[in-house]
Design a protein around this motif. Structure first.
Motif, PDB file in Angstrom:
ATOM      1  N   VAL A 682       0.848  -1.182   0.000  1.00 54.68           N
ATOM      2  CA  VAL A 682       0.000   0.000   0.000  1.00 54.68           C
ATOM      3  C   VAL A 682       0.889   1.238   0.000  1.00 54.68           C
ATOM      4  O   VAL A 682       1.955   1.255   0.631  1.00 54.68           O
ATOM      5  N   GLN A 683       0.457   2.277  -0.752  1.00 57.33           N
ATOM      6  CA  GLN A 683       1.202   3.539  -0.841  1.00 57.33           C
ATOM      7  C   GLN A 683       0.492   4.573   0.039  1.00 57.33           C
ATOM      8  O   GLN A 683      -0.686   4.869  -0.156  1.00 57.33           O
ATOM      9  N   ILE A 684       1.224   5.149   0.999  1.00 51.99           N
ATOM     10  CA  ILE A 684       0.677   6.137   1.929  1.00 51.99           C
ATOM     11  C   ILE A 684       1.158   7.530   1.527  1.00 51.99           C
ATOM     12  O   ILE A 684       2.361   7.752   1.355  1.00 51.99           O
ATOM     13  N   ALA A 685       0.201   8.460   1.369  1.00 52.39           N
ATOM     14  CA  ALA A 685       0.521   9.860   1.068  1.00 52.39           C
ATOM     15  C   ALA A 685       0.152  10.727   2.269  1.00 52.39           C
ATOM     16  O   ALA A 685      -0.826  10.471   2.974  1.00 52.39           O
ATOM     17  N   ALA A 686       0.941  11.791   2.527  1.00 56.00           N
ATOM     18  CA  ALA A 686       0.724  12.668   3.680  1.00 56.00           C
ATOM     19  C   ALA A 686      -0.657  13.320   3.603  1.00 56.00           C
ATOM     20  O   ALA A 686      -1.062  13.841   2.562  1.00 56.00           O
ATOM     21  N   GLY A 687      -1.364  13.239   4.709  1.00 54.20           N
ATOM     22  CA  GLY A 687      -2.669  13.891   4.808  1.00 54.20           C
ATOM     23  C   GLY A 687      -3.799  13.152   4.149  1.00 54.20           C
ATOM     24  O   GLY A 687      -4.928  13.667   4.144  1.00 54.20           O
ATOM     25  N   GLN A 688      -3.569  11.957   3.595  1.00 58.31           N
ATOM     26  CA  GLN A 688      -4.619  11.221   2.911  1.00 58.31           C
ATOM     27  C   GLN A 688      -4.954   9.939   3.670  1.00 58.31           C
ATOM     28  O   GLN A 688      -4.153   9.446   4.477  1.00 58.31           O
ATOM     29  N   THR A 689      -6.149   9.419   3.394  1.00 56.96           N
ATOM     30  CA  THR A 689      -6.610   8.188   4.026  1.00 56.96           C
ATOM     31  C   THR A 689      -6.755   7.111   2.962  1.00 56.96           C
ATOM     32  O   THR A 689      -7.399   7.336   1.925  1.00 56.96           O
ATOM     33  N   VAL A 690      -6.145   5.938   3.223  1.00 55.31           N
ATOM     34  CA  VAL A 690      -6.176   4.822   2.267  1.00 55.31           C
ATOM     35  C   VAL A 690      -6.895   3.649   2.922  1.00 55.31           C
ATOM     36  O   VAL A 690      -6.465   3.179   3.983  1.00 55.31           O
ATOM     37  N   PRO A 691      -8.000   3.148   2.329  1.00 54.81           N
ATOM     38  CA  PRO A 691      -8.678   1.967   2.884  1.00 54.81           C
ATOM     39  C   PRO A 691      -8.027   0.685   2.358  1.00 54.81           C
ATOM     40  O   PRO A 691      -7.577   0.616   1.208  1.00 54.81           O
ATOM     41  N   LEU A 692      -8.014  -0.347   3.207  1.00 55.85           N
ATOM     42  CA  LEU A 692      -7.468  -1.646   2.792  1.00 55.85           C
ATOM     43  C   LEU A 692      -8.198  -2.739   3.547  1.00 55.85           C
ATOM     44  O   LEU A 692      -8.309  -2.697   4.777  1.00 55.85           O
ATOM     45  N   GLU A 693      -8.692  -3.743   2.803  1.00 55.93           N
ATOM     46  CA  GLU A 693      -9.332  -4.902   3.413  1.00 55.93           C
ATOM     47  C   GLU A 693      -8.406  -6.093   3.236  1.00 55.93           C
ATOM     48  O   GLU A 693      -8.091  -6.499   2.103  1.00 55.93           O
ATOM     49  N   LEU A 694      -7.958  -6.644   4.354  1.00 52.21           N
ATOM     50  CA  LEU A 694      -7.018  -7.770   4.342  1.00 52.21           C
ATOM     51  C   LEU A 694      -7.771  -8.996   4.845  1.00 52.21           C
ATOM     52  O   LEU A 694      -7.950  -9.193   6.045  1.00 52.21           O
ATOM     53  N   ALA A 695      -8.276  -9.817   3.881  1.00 55.50           N
ATOM     54  CA  ALA A 695      -9.062 -11.006   4.217  1.00 55.50           C
ATOM     55  C   ALA A 695      -8.215 -12.248   3.979  1.00 55.50           C
ATOM     56  O   ALA A 695      -7.733 -12.478   2.855  1.00 55.50           O
ATOM     57  N   LEU A 696      -8.031 -13.052   5.029  1.00 57.78           N
ATOM     58  CA  LEU A 696      -7.226 -14.284   4.925  1.00 57.78           C
ATOM     59  C   LEU A 696      -8.117 -15.454   4.507  1.00 57.78           C
ATOM     60  O   LEU A 696      -9.294 -15.530   4.891  1.00 57.78           O
ATOM     61  N   THR A 697      -7.530 -16.376   3.730  1.00 59.44           N
ATOM     62  CA  THR A 697      -8.253 -17.552   3.227  1.00 59.44           C
ATOM     63  C   THR A 697      -8.003 -18.730   4.147  1.00 59.44           C
ATOM     64  O   THR A 697      -6.855 -18.962   4.582  1.00 59.44           O
ATOM     65  N   ARG A 698      -9.096 -19.468   4.459  1.00 59.93           N
ATOM     66  CA  ARG A 698      -8.951 -20.629   5.330  1.00 59.93           C
ATOM     67  C   ARG A 698      -8.135 -21.721   4.647  1.00 59.93           C
ATOM     68  O   ARG A 698      -8.211 -21.903   3.439  1.00 59.93           O
ATOM     69  N   GLU A 699      -7.390 -22.445   5.448  1.00 59.12           N
ATOM     70  CA  GLU A 699      -6.699 -23.622   4.929  1.00 59.12           C
ATOM     71  C   GLU A 699      -7.734 -24.713   4.637  1.00 59.12           C
ATOM     72  O   GLU A 699      -8.709 -24.858   5.390  1.00 59.12           O
ATOM     73  N   PRO A 700      -7.588 -25.465   3.513  1.00 60.11           N
ATOM     74  CA  PRO A 700      -8.572 -26.530   3.209  1.00 60.11           C
ATOM     75  C   PRO A 700      -8.558 -27.609   4.281  1.00 60.11           C
ATOM     76  O   PRO A 700      -7.485 -28.097   4.671  1.00 60.11           O
TER      77      PRO A 700
END
Length: 873
Positions: A682-700
């Motif tokens: 993810v790229q972070i810029a000063a004064g800005q807000t960046v959304p990120l959804e980090l969803a992990l996958t279950r092991e079979p």
């Protein structure tokens, strides 16, 4: 029809609102503009004639008008007297008295002016009888014409002062020692000078042709007078020549000083010279005269004494304002003045400073008790109390004070008094007089033993009446005295909601020790004081506020919270959470203001600070720009561990939510047990807000075997009676299955073996998510429809649907009831397949909390076959 009925109420509400606005505005402007306040009160009375608040404001406005009119009358009379127009002064006094016939000051003024007018009425000297003329001598040349007054002998003394004064009307005795005289029913008669006598006939008649013509017929008298004048002149010249003396110092001149009212002490050039009316002799010159009288404001004027003809000096003394003060420890006392509601008490105190002269009564009532008393207001004297106060369940003490004297009355039959710790006597029905009091604060003690009460008595030159009303509550009164109004008081570090008024603040508190502090902007902080409050006593704590040095102030608003504020590289503090900062210790001149905060770009502002002013900074100039951005992270599953790192830096743990990260490229890695690891850039810029959804996958994983339950899952399964392949329950009962936290699928064949009735018909009943009688879902099936009733906290919502199922006469059905946290689904066996019967979803409701069950009514008999339960995942 409803609209016309609503209009009167709306009109009444609007009128009431307008009336309250008028009264609020009248209260606010009464001290500065009584005319406008009186007009607003009159408008309110036109709208609501019985409004007591409007009547009170109108009365106070009328009193202000009365005071202004009386003052204007005194000024007009003073000006006419100075112009020697005593007739006009008397007419002006009569005009004012006709408008206010019972005003004591105007009665007294008119009496003084009337006496002066009478004393100044001209008198006529009878003509001098001339003796028979001698033989006429030779006629000398005529001297220049002179006024008659310089030739004739002095006239006889004037008649007594009361020659033209009509007898004063009879007045009944009063309690006052200086009762004013009421005005006559008709205007005071203007004195007329006596008519001159008619001319004498015969030899005694006054000769015509002036004085010289009269004397020309008496040459002996002329030569005798001239000889006498020559002899006197010769004697004066001889004395001057032979004694060697020159002109003497100017002789003293008789001067009179009068005051209204009389009896004032007269000081001339700061020296006591006596009391008015005062007659004395002064060397010609200019003097400063001051008149002092107890109960009146001092009056002063410049007196120019001339060698001849110095007019009497007149000084008008204005009565000191009289105040009536009520101090009490009652919580919500209601005050009635002259049977009308008075102003509300504030902090246990009420001061009335504009009462008119005359008799008044006050009543104070509260749930703890009540008291009442009467008094008389007389200008220039202390308010007079004729009888002790009446009190119920409280102690009432009245102190009438003026100058160095006071009279104390108590509601107790006989109260022992002490002043500053020294016994002074008992206050009986007639009260107790205290003399030779010094100005300032004194401690007045009333009673003794357990009934002892202490009050703070203020002695001043101004007449006053103070009513101390004290209950038997377990409280005392803390009197905070300050040299400034609107000062903030702190008790035990907590800010008290009210500020000082008229230099003090009264606080009622439970007995104990208190830490007291006082503060006001623009003044130096004073040391904290500790004081003990005792039951039934008033304790005084005084502060003398000193002005802070004259500096400039800095005010910042809308700044970055937590930023450090520096002036010329010197730190003054930090910006508060509300974005505000203030400092009153800035030296005048030009300064550089700087704001700093970690991970923010600093800001600098240069300003000039004039002395005594406040420089305000706000907006972009004090809002710091961050050097970081915000990552709004959402992680699933919630317990996953996440690390963030940049090139060349070690990873650090972060949590979901808003995370502040310095600008740049970041790598996020998520890990959780039973899940595959996942990495995101993810790229972070000063004064800005960046959304990120980090969803992990279950092991079979291999799904666990599904356990299918039978009749053992029911509560009390022994109550089901087995008949062949079926289980039977009879009678009124609710049979519940065991809890199913994960939900699942219920499969069963349900039949009504017997029962029903011609009123309620034949029905099969079962429940889902049964928690209690007020919270569950009830399903009812008959041959034509399915009825669903949802009960939430006792409130019922019902839906009925036609099912179109082919049911047998005995009313039997094979069902699948699938229960999940969000949905309840019903399917029915029809032929070789299944058809959807009903689906229920209620937002916010979890259907797996309650239990599944079969509801049997009356004497019904229900048969259960092929029952199974498959738990949900």
């Amino acid at each position: 029809m409803s609209e016309p009925q609503d209009r009167p109420s709306e009109t009444a509400a609007s009128g009431r609102s307008q009336l309250e606005q008028w009264l609020e505005e009248a209260r606010r402007i009464l001290p500065s503009d009584w005319r406008a306040a009186g007009a607003l009160a009159q408008k309110a009375l036109e709208l609501e004639p019985s409004n007591l608040v409007a009547k009170s404001i109108r009365t106070m406005a009328n009193e202000r008008k009365r005071e202004e009119d009386v003052a204007s009358c005194f000024a007009a009379v003073r000006q006419l007297r100075a112009a020697k127009d005593l007739k006009g002064a008397l007419a002006e006094a009569d005009r004012c008295l006709a408008e206010y016939p019972l005003e004591p000051r105007l009665i007294q003024l008119r009496e003084v002016v009337a006496k002066e007018y009478q004393a100044a009425a001209p008198t006529v000297t009878p003509p001098v009888e001339a003796p028979p003329p001698p033989p006429p001598p030779p006629t000398p040349p005529p001297p220049p014409e002179l006024p008659l007054e310089e030739w004739l002998p002095p006239p006889p003394p004037p008649p007594p002062e009361d020659w033209l004064t009509p007898p004063a009307p009879f007045l009944p005795p009063t309690t006052s020692t200086a009762a004013p005289i009421p005005p006559p029913t008709q205007p005071f008669p203007v004195p007329q000078p006596p008519l001159p006598p008619p001319p004498q006939k015969g030899p005694a008649a006054k000769p015509a042709g002036g004085l010289w013509a009269a004397l020309s017929k008496r040459p002996g008298l002329v030569w005798g007078l001239s000889g006498a004048v020559t002899a006197v002149a010769a004697i004066i010249i001889a004395v001057v020549v032979f004694t060697g003396t020159g002109p003497r110092a100017p002789a003293a001149v008789a001067v009179e000083v009068h005051t209204t009212p009389p009896g004032a002490a007269i000081r001339i050039n700061n020296q006591e010279r006596g009391r008015s009316s005062l007659k004395l002799e002064l060397i010609p010159g200019t003097y400063q005269v001051e008149a002092l009288l107890e109960g009146y404001q001092p009056a002063s004027a410049a007196l120019e004494v001339k060698p001849v003809g110095t007019a009497p000096l007149e000084l008008m003394l204005q009565p000191l304002a009289q105040t009536v003060r009520i101090v009490t420890d009652l919580e919500a006392a209601q005050v009635t003045l002259d049977e009308q509601p008075a102003e509300a008490m504030q902090e246990g105190q009420l001061t009335l400073s504009s009462l008119p002269a005359g008799a008044h009564s006050i009543k104070v009532a509260d749930r703890y008790g009540e008291a009442s008393f009467a008094f008389q207001i007389t200008p220039g004297a202390a308010p007079a109390v004729a009888a002790p106060p009446s009190a119920k369940s409280i102690l009432a003490v009245l102190v009438s004070q003026a100058g160095n004297r006071a009279v104390v009355h108590s509601s107790l039959p006989s109260a022992k008094l002490a002043l500053d710790g020294q016994p002074v006597g008992e206050a009986g029905p007639a009260g107790l007089e205290l003399a030779n009091l010094t100005p300032g604060t004194h401690e007045l003690t009333v009673g003794e033993g357990r009934d002892l009460r202490k009050f703070l008595l203020e002695v001043s030159p101004s007449p006053s009446l103070t009513a101390y009303l004290q209950s038997d509550r377990n409280v005392g009164t803390l009197v905070v005295v300050a040299t400034e109004d609107s000062a903030t008081v702190f008790l035990d570090g907590q800010r008290y909601p009210s500020q000082t008024r008229r230099g003090q603040l009264r606080i009622t508190r439970a007995p104990k020790h208190y830490r007291v502090k006082i503060a006001k902007e623009g003044f130096l902080d004073e040391p904290e004081q500790t004081v003990e409050v005792r039951k039934g006593e008033e304790v005084r704590v005084a502060f003398k506020l000193r002005p802070a040095p004259r500096l400039a102030s800095l005010a910042i608003r809308g700044a970055t919270p937590g930023a450090e504020v520096l002036v010329d590289q010197i730190s003054l503090g930090a910006v508060g959470a509300d974005g505000a900062f203030r400092s009153s210790s800035i030296s005048p001149g030009e300064h550089v203001v700087e704001l700093r905060k970690e991970r923010h770009r600093p800001a600098q502002v240069q300003r000039v600070f004039p002395v005594g002013t406040t420089v305000e900074l706000h907006g972009p100039e004090v809002s710091l720009r961050p050097t970081f951005g915000t990552l709004r992270l959402t992680v699933s599953p919630p317990g996953a561990r996440v690390t963030a790192s940049r090139a060349g830096e070690s990873p650090r743990n972060i949590n979901s939510g808003a995370i502040e990260l310095d600008e740049g490229s970041w790598t996020l890695v998520g890990r959780a047990a039973g899940h595959l690891e996942r990495a995101e850039r993810v790229q972070i810029a000063a004064g800005q807000t960046v959304p990120l959804e980090l969803a992990l996958t279950r092991e079979p994983t291999r799904p666990p075997p599904v356990k299918i339950g039978g009749m053992e899952g029911w509560e009390n399964p022994q109550n089901w009676i087995q008949e062949g392949n079926s289980y039977v329950r009879r009678g009124r009962v609710l049979a519940l299955h065991g809890p199913t936290p994960a939900g699942g699928m219920f499969t069963l064949t349900l039949a009504l073996a017997s029962g029903g009735g011609w009123l309620r018909g034949k029905r099969l009943r079962w429940v889902v998510d049964f928690r209690d009688e007020r919270n569950h879902v009830l399903f009812e099936l008959d041959k034509e429809s399915l009825r669903r009733s949802v009960f939430v906290r006792g409130r019922k919502t019902e839906i009925r649907r036609q099912h179109r199922l082919d049911l047998k006469d005995e009313l039997a059905i094979t069902l699948q009831v699938e229960v999940t946290p969000t949905t309840v689904t019903h399917r029915a066996r029809q032929g070789e397949g299944w058809v959807d019967l009903d689906s229920l979803t209620v937002p916010g409701q979890n259907f797996t909390v309650g239990q599944f069950g079969i509801n049997i009514e009356g004497r019904d008999e229900v048969r259960l076959t092929d029952f199974s339960f498959r738990p949900g995942k």
